[in-house]
Structure formats: structure tokens, C-alpha cells
Scaffold this motif. Structure first.
Motif, PDB file in Angstrom:
ATOM      1  N   LYS A  24      40.805  30.008  79.360  1.00  0.00           N
ATOM      2  CA  LYS A  24      42.113  30.434  79.880  1.00  0.00           C
ATOM      3  C   LYS A  24      42.043  31.890  80.340  1.00  0.00           C
ATOM      4  O   LYS A  24      42.526  32.231  81.426  1.00  0.00           O
ATOM      5  N   LYS A  25      41.423  32.732  79.537  1.00  0.00           N
ATOM      6  CA  LYS A  25      41.287  34.150  79.883  1.00  0.00           C
ATOM      7  C   LYS A  25      40.468  34.307  81.166  1.00  0.00           C
ATOM      8  O   LYS A  25      40.836  35.073  82.056  1.00  0.00           O
ATOM      9  N   ALA A  26      39.370  33.566  81.275  1.00  0.00           N
ATOM     10  CA  ALA A  26      38.523  33.624  82.472  1.00  0.00           C
ATOM     11  C   ALA A  26      39.291  33.163  83.703  1.00  0.00           C
ATOM     12  O   ALA A  26      39.166  33.755  84.784  1.00  0.00           O
TER      13      ALA A  26
ATOM     14  N   SER B 180      41.371  34.589  88.804  1.00  0.00           N
ATOM     15  CA  SER B 180      42.193  33.954  89.833  1.00  0.00           C
ATOM     16  C   SER B 180      42.423  34.849  91.048  1.00  0.00           C
ATOM     17  O   SER B 180      42.505  34.357  92.169  1.00  0.00           O
ATOM     18  N   SER B 181      42.497  36.147  90.867  1.00  0.00           N
ATOM     19  CA  SER B 181      42.718  37.038  92.009  1.00  0.00           C
ATOM     20  C   SER B 181      41.502  37.088  92.929  1.00  0.00           C
ATOM     21  O   SER B 181      41.630  37.312  94.132  1.00  0.00           O
ATOM     22  N   ASP B 182      40.306  36.826  92.388  1.00  0.00           N
ATOM     23  CA  ASP B 182      39.087  36.814  93.211  1.00  0.00           C
ATOM     24  C   ASP B 182      39.121  35.728  94.270  1.00  0.00           C
ATOM     25  O   ASP B 182      38.547  35.894  95.345  1.00  0.00           O
TER      26      ASP B 182
ATOM     27  N   GLY C  52      40.013  36.352 101.920  1.00  0.00           N
ATOM     28  CA  GLY C  52      40.389  37.364 102.895  1.00  0.00           C
ATOM     29  C   GLY C  52      39.188  38.064 103.479  1.00  0.00           C
ATOM     30  O   GLY C  52      39.107  38.317 104.676  1.00  0.00           O
ATOM     31  N   LYS C  53      38.193  38.374 102.659  1.00  0.00           N
ATOM     32  CA  LYS C  53      36.981  39.030 103.131  1.00  0.00           C
ATOM     33  C   LYS C  53      36.190  38.109 104.044  1.00  0.00           C
ATOM     34  O   LYS C  53      35.684  38.525 105.064  1.00  0.00           O
ATOM     35  N   LYS C  54      36.105  36.853 103.663  1.00  0.00           N
ATOM     36  CA  LYS C  54      35.354  35.903 104.461  1.00  0.00           C
ATOM     37  C   LYS C  54      35.989  35.773 105.843  1.00  0.00           C
ATOM     38  O   LYS C  54      35.314  35.778 106.850  1.00  0.00           O
ATOM     39  N   ARG C  55      37.307  35.682 105.879  1.00  0.00           N
ATOM     40  CA  ARG C  55      37.989  35.548 107.166  1.00  0.00           C
ATOM     41  C   ARG C  55      37.807  36.788 108.023  1.00  0.00           C
ATOM     42  O   ARG C  55      37.593  36.699 109.218  1.00  0.00           O
TER      43      ARG C  55
END
Length: 75
Positions: free
Chosen positions: A44-46, A51-53, A59-62
Motif C-alpha cells: 500500500k505504501k509503495a 503513483s505520482s511517477d 508527461g516526459k515520454k510525450r
């Protein structure tokens, strides 16, 4: 002595999502899925920390795709 079980990422994600929902306690989930409650807390912590990654990578890929498209148009 029994061998340690390795759970796949899909299983971990499914259990962690159920823990995040909070509809059942971690103890109930642990009993149902046959894993230790500490593992569910770890997953759950992981999930919450990572999740923000998901959105950052997308966004970086695009932006990289757009940069390469612009470079090919200018050449």
C-alpha cells in the motif's frame, strides 16, 4: 520449512488497491489472500508513493515524442 512465495505485480497492486479503498481491514485482506498484514502495508505504501511517477513518466515520454517530431520536421 516452506519456500517463500513470490507474488506478481498485478496481485500486489490488486491487494494494495483494496487496502487503499478501506472497505475491509488489512487483517481481513491478509486472511483472504493468505499474506501477512505487514506485506499489505508495504504494498500500500509503495502504491501511494509511486503513483505520482505514473503521471510524470507519461508527461516526459510525450514531451520527448513531441521534441523528436519537431526535430524531424525541421530537418
Amino acid at each position: 520449512m516452506s519456500k517463500r512465495r513470490n507474488h506478481d505485480a498485478g496481485f500486489k497492486a490488486r491487494v494494495a488497491l483494496e487496502a487503499v479503498k478501506g472497505e475491509r481491514t488489512v487483517s481481513e485482506l491478509a486472511a483472504e489472500y493468505g499474506v501477512h498484514p505487514t506485506m499489505i502495508h508495504t504494498w500500500k505504501k509503495a502504491l501511494l508513493e509511486g503513483s505520482s511517477d505514473i503521471f510524470e513518466r507519461g508527461g516526459k515520454k510525450r514531451s520527448e515524442e513531441h521534441t523528436s517530431e519537431l526535430q524531424s520536421l525541421t530537418n
